[in-house]
Design an enzyme around this catalytic site. Structure first.
Site, short mmCIF file in Angstrom:
data_model
loop_
_atom_site.label_atom_id
_atom_site.label_comp_id
_atom_site.label_asym_id
_atom_site.label_seq_id
_atom_site.Cartn_x
_atom_site.Cartn_y
_atom_site.Cartn_z
N ASP A 7 0.88 -1.17 0.00
CA ASP A 7 0.00 0.00 0.00
C ASP A 7 0.91 1.22 0.00
O ASP A 7 1.40 1.63 1.05
CB ASP A 7 -0.90 0.00 1.23
CG ASP A 7 -1.80 1.23 1.29
OD1 ASP A 7 -2.32 1.64 0.24
OD2 ASP A 7 -1.95 1.80 2.39
N GLU A 67 -1.55 -1.48 -4.86
CA GLU A 67 -2.73 -0.67 -5.15
C GLU A 67 -2.39 0.34 -6.25
O GLU A 67 -1.35 0.97 -6.23
CB GLU A 67 -3.20 0.05 -3.89
CG GLU A 67 -4.50 0.78 -4.07
CD GLU A 67 -5.04 1.36 -2.78
OE1 GLU A 67 -5.70 2.41 -2.86
OE2 GLU A 67 -4.79 0.78 -1.71
N ASP A 139 -2.31 0.94 7.46
CA ASP A 139 -1.50 0.79 6.25
C ASP A 139 -1.10 -0.66 6.02
O ASP A 139 -1.11 -1.15 4.89
CB ASP A 139 -0.25 1.68 6.32
CG ASP A 139 -0.62 3.15 6.38
OD1 ASP A 139 -1.28 3.62 5.44
OD2 ASP A 139 -0.27 3.83 7.37
#
Length: 182
Positions: A7, A67, A139
């Site tokens: 991420d 992502e 996160d």
């Protein structure tokens, strides 16, 4: 299959490593790389690069998932996020990993069942799916969710590609229709 999920972020980059065998998932490791804000941009990107390179080398993943960037209301923030993603992609490429990218909507849908899930819902489902004793940090949970999404999506994509590679090929679609359909 061991999957490293990322991420990306310029201030905080989450990472998560899982093992996947069929529908079974096991937690391996996760954490957050906190990037010092007072440094020049190049040094901040180097922190992401060096730390993710180390994570990838220590975890020995077979595949990686990250992502995708979404267009933010603030173009400057989007650009900075893109640079953080670039540092992460370089770290993964440097360790020989191919990276599959997923949108936030795809990740949320694969993990929670709805594309509009909150951060808290993601944390709860990641904890449940990986049978964790505690709730992972936001996160790290997002990175683990990205890895879980890949664990669910990659086998299907592989089977589809094996069954009909010409159907999925953009070049073939362009030749048949005269235009590229995405």
């Amino acid at each position: 299959m061991r999957i490293l999920g990322i991420d990306p972020g310029l201030r905080r980059t989450g990472f998560g490593v899982i093992e996947a065998s069929g529908a079974r998932l096991w937690y391996v490791a996760s954490g957050t790389i906190v990037v010092p804000a007072g440094q020049p941009l190049s040094e901040r990107l180097k922190v992401i690069l060096d730390n993710l390179r180390e994570v990838a080398r220590d975890a020995h993943p077979d595949q990686a998932a990250m992502e995708k960037v979404f267009l933010n209301k603030n173009p400057a923030s989007t650009l900075l996020l893109g640079q953080a993603r670039g540092a992460a992609l370089c770290a993964l490429a440097d360790t020989g990993l191919s990276v599959q990218e997923y949108t936030a909507l795809q990740i949320k849908k694969a993990v929670v069942g709805t594309g509009h899930a909150s951060k808290e819902q993601i944390q709860v489902m990641v904890r449940h799916l990986l049978a964790l004793d505690g709730t992972p940090a936001p996160d790290a949970a997002d990175a683990l969710a990205c890895a879980i999404c890949h664990a669910h999506c990659a086998p299907l994509a592989g089977r589809l590609q094996a069954l009909a590679p010409e159907i999925l090929s953009p070049r073939t679609r362009r030749l048949r229709t005269g235009r590229l359909i995405s």
